[in-house]
Design an enzyme around this catalytic site. Structure first.
Site, PDB file in Angstrom:
ATOM      1  N   TRP A 101       0.774  -1.180  -0.013  1.00 30.74           N
ATOM      2  CA  TRP A 101      -0.081   0.163   0.118  1.00 30.74           C
ATOM      3  C   TRP A 101       0.762   1.165   0.314  1.00 30.74           C
ATOM      4  O   TRP A 101       0.579   2.394  -0.529  1.00 30.74           O
ATOM      5  CB  TRP A 101      -0.910   0.170   1.030  1.00 30.74           C
ATOM      6  CG  TRP A 101      -1.845  -1.007   1.024  1.00 30.74           C
ATOM      7  CD1 TRP A 101      -2.184  -2.005   1.880  1.00 30.74           C
ATOM      8  CD2 TRP A 101      -2.867  -1.318   0.071  1.00 30.74           C
ATOM      9  NE1 TRP A 101      -3.191  -3.060   1.694  1.00 30.74           N
ATOM     10  CE2 TRP A 101      -3.593  -2.602   0.402  1.00 30.74           C
ATOM     11  CE3 TRP A 101      -3.262  -0.695  -1.017  1.00 30.74           C
ATOM     12  CZ2 TRP A 101      -4.760  -2.977  -0.499  1.00 30.74           C
ATOM     13  CZ3 TRP A 101      -4.354  -1.221  -1.914  1.00 30.74           C
ATOM     14  CH2 TRP A 101      -4.855  -2.347  -1.669  1.00 30.74           C
ATOM     15  N   ASP A 171      -1.394   6.748   6.379  1.00 33.23           N
ATOM     16  CA  ASP A 171      -2.459   5.923   5.920  1.00 33.23           C
ATOM     17  C   ASP A 171      -2.525   4.999   7.131  1.00 33.23           C
ATOM     18  O   ASP A 171      -1.788   4.152   7.433  1.00 33.23           O
ATOM     19  CB  ASP A 171      -2.148   5.133   4.543  1.00 33.23           C
ATOM     20  CG  ASP A 171      -3.062   4.089   4.401  1.00 33.23           C
ATOM     21  OD1 ASP A 171      -4.283   3.722   5.043  1.00 33.23           O
ATOM     22  OD2 ASP A 171      -3.000   3.362   3.072  1.00 33.23           O
ATOM     23  N   LYS A 195     -11.809  -1.725   6.610  1.00 33.90           N
ATOM     24  CA  LYS A 195     -10.760  -2.466   7.286  1.00 33.90           C
ATOM     25  C   LYS A 195     -11.456  -2.608   9.129  1.00 33.90           C
ATOM     26  O   LYS A 195     -11.624  -3.675   9.662  1.00 33.90           O
ATOM     27  CB  LYS A 195      -9.610  -1.986   7.314  1.00 33.90           C
ATOM     28  CG  LYS A 195      -8.917  -1.976   6.035  1.00 33.90           C
ATOM     29  CD  LYS A 195      -8.770  -3.184   5.254  1.00 33.90           C
ATOM     30  CE  LYS A 195      -8.895  -2.836   3.851  1.00 33.90           C
ATOM     31  NZ  LYS A 195      -7.471  -2.372   3.288  1.00 33.90           N
TER      32      LYS A 195
HETATM   33  C1  LIG Z   1      -7.007  -1.831   2.221  1.00 32.99           C
HETATM   34  C2  LIG Z   1      -6.112  -1.039   2.240  1.00 32.99           C
HETATM   35  C3  LIG Z   1      -5.740   0.223   1.056  1.00 32.99           C
HETATM   36  C4  LIG Z   1      -6.854   0.374   0.117  1.00 32.99           C
HETATM   37  O1  LIG Z   1      -8.163   0.346   0.395  1.00 32.99           O
HETATM   38  P1  LIG Z   1      -9.199   0.993  -0.797  1.00 32.99           P
HETATM   39  O2  LIG Z   1     -10.298   1.433   0.160  1.00 32.99           O
HETATM   40  O3  LIG Z   1      -9.544  -0.314  -1.273  1.00 32.99           O
HETATM   41  O4  LIG Z   1      -8.789   1.537  -1.636  1.00 32.99           O
HETATM   42  C5  LIG Z   1      -4.891   1.310   1.331  1.00 32.99           C
HETATM   43  N1  LIG Z   1      -4.079   1.162   2.401  1.00 32.99           N
HETATM   44  C6  LIG Z   1      -4.039   0.120   3.332  1.00 32.99           C
HETATM   45  C7  LIG Z   1      -3.259   0.298   4.506  1.00 32.99           C
HETATM   46  C8  LIG Z   1      -5.045  -0.795   3.256  1.00 32.99           C
HETATM   47  O5  LIG Z   1      -5.251  -1.967   4.058  1.00 32.99           O
END
Ligand SMILES: *Cc1c(COP(=O)(O)O)cnc(C)c1O
Length: 360
Positions: A101, A171, A195
């Site tokens: 990511w 993030d 998540k």
């Molecule tokens: C799942 C995830 C993403 C991507 O998320 P989307 O909402 O599908 O774009 C980005 N960063 C992390 C850390 C993730 O776990």
């Protein structure tokens, strides 16, 4: 009705209480005669829902007044572009690459300016967090970027990098609301909610107000400009109404559970059960350097791909779902987010012990 133990990395398990409440309100939300899915996002009823959700997340995370909370579409991945478009004024940013990511965000940023890799753990398949206490940080960086919890590899920053005064962007998708954080240490904290917070379809962006400006990169779409969204209180266009409503319910549940300190204790206790077993097992091994282990995503392997596959299949048949590791890394991964009850992990460990006894 029979519910499984769902170890999915995302979309992921939600609190049963929240799901039941949503089911009760499905046909008639509090006397409105309609579902939240069916109502205008400009209605008074929905306005109360979004305002309350914002207040609750502010309370939970102790978000300072000079930060805006935005409920946006496009998931976390959309932010990989939105961040450089809004923040790259010198057209230069530093990225710490600790997994897929982070790497995706880093590569996206290169479309908009100079993105520099400040540190990486690619040399050991992202199984650790690099030392970020004294990085070489150029003076003209607009920000330093991290992925705080690496969903796929199961690592987590236990201390934030020393950015030497530069703004930190993080993030936090897979550790969102799993423990208290000091928001004032970040310029931007954002996470896709599927998540640890709610249904898919939304990202929550918490951003310091001075970064919400008109001078974004030329060509930035109106929708991706933080100022557009902040000025309209996330209602520039139709927001993901139902997802906001569900997240609001999860915020209330978290408050009822005792807030983020209590969640942290609960998550530490849960993760310890699984990590302690991995440390003593002769068959199953954790794949991450101990001091960098995530409380949320726990990858492990047997060292034998066929045995891994057998384990995943038998676990599924026994009611433990989604234990297969990410398609790019193989093995197993148990995601044990806030809503995973402690019994789920206890029973998984019992099942693993039993599997080990039968197969060695
Ligand atoms: C799942 C995830 C993403 C991507 O998320 P989307 O909402 O599908 O774009 C980005 N960063 C992390 C850390 C993730 O776990």
């Amino acid at each position: 009705m029979s519910r499984v133990y769902n170890f999915s990395a995302g979309p992921a398990v939600l609190p049963e209480e929240v799901l039941r409440e949503a089911a009760e309100e499905m046909m008639d939300y509090r006397g409105c005669g309609m579902s939240v899915m069916e109502m205008s996002h400009r209605s008074k009823v929905f306005d109360d829902i979004i305002k309350e959700a914002e207040q609750d997340i502010r309370d939970l995370m102790n978000i300072p007044d000079n930060y805006k909370v935005l409920f946006l579409q496009g998931g976390a991945s959309q932010q990989f572009a939105a961040i450089p478009m809004n923040l790259m004024r010198n057209k230069k940013a530093g990225y710490i690459v600790t997994g897929q990511w982070a790497k995706k965000a880093y590569q996206e940023a290169k479309l908009y300016g100079e993105a520099i890799e400040l540190a990486s753990s690619a040399d050991e398949t992202f199984s650790y967090i690099p030392d970020c206490s004294d990085l070489d940080i150029p003076d003209d960086l607009d920000y330093v970027y991290i992925c705080e919890n690496n969903t796929i590899y199961g690592t987590k920053f236990k201390t934030l990098p020393n950015t030497k005064g530069k703004d930190l962007v993080a993030d936090v998708s897979s550790c969102f609301l799993s423990e208290p954080i000091d928001v004032s240490k970040y310029a931007v904290v954002y996470g896709g909610v599927q998540k640890n917070v709610g249904p898919a379809g939304m990202v929550i962006v918490i951003i310091r107000e001075d970064l919400i400006r008109d001078d974004v990169l030329p060509g930035t779409p109106t929708m991706l400009k933080y100022k557009t969204q902040a000025d309209a209180d996330s209602l520039y266009n139709t927001p993901p109404c139902y997802t906001i409503y569900m997240c609001g319910k999860v915020f209330k549940w978290l408050k009822k559970m005792g807030g983020l300190e209590a969640m942290k204790a609960h998550n530490e206790k849960k993760a310890k059960i699984l990590y302690d077993f991995l440390d003593e097992s002769k068959m199953f091994k954790g794949t991450v350097r101990k001091e960098d282990r995530s409380l949320m995503n726990v990858p492990f392997v047997t060292g034998d791909a066929d045995l891994d596959a057998k384990f995943v299949a038998e676990a599924k048949a026994a009611g433990f779902e989604n234990l297969k590791g990410h398609r790019t890394v193989g093995g197993m991964r148990a995601s044990i987010y806030n809503a995973m009850p402690i019994e789920g992990v206890e029973k998984l460990v019992e099942f693993m012990k039993d599997f080990e006894a039968k197969n060695s």
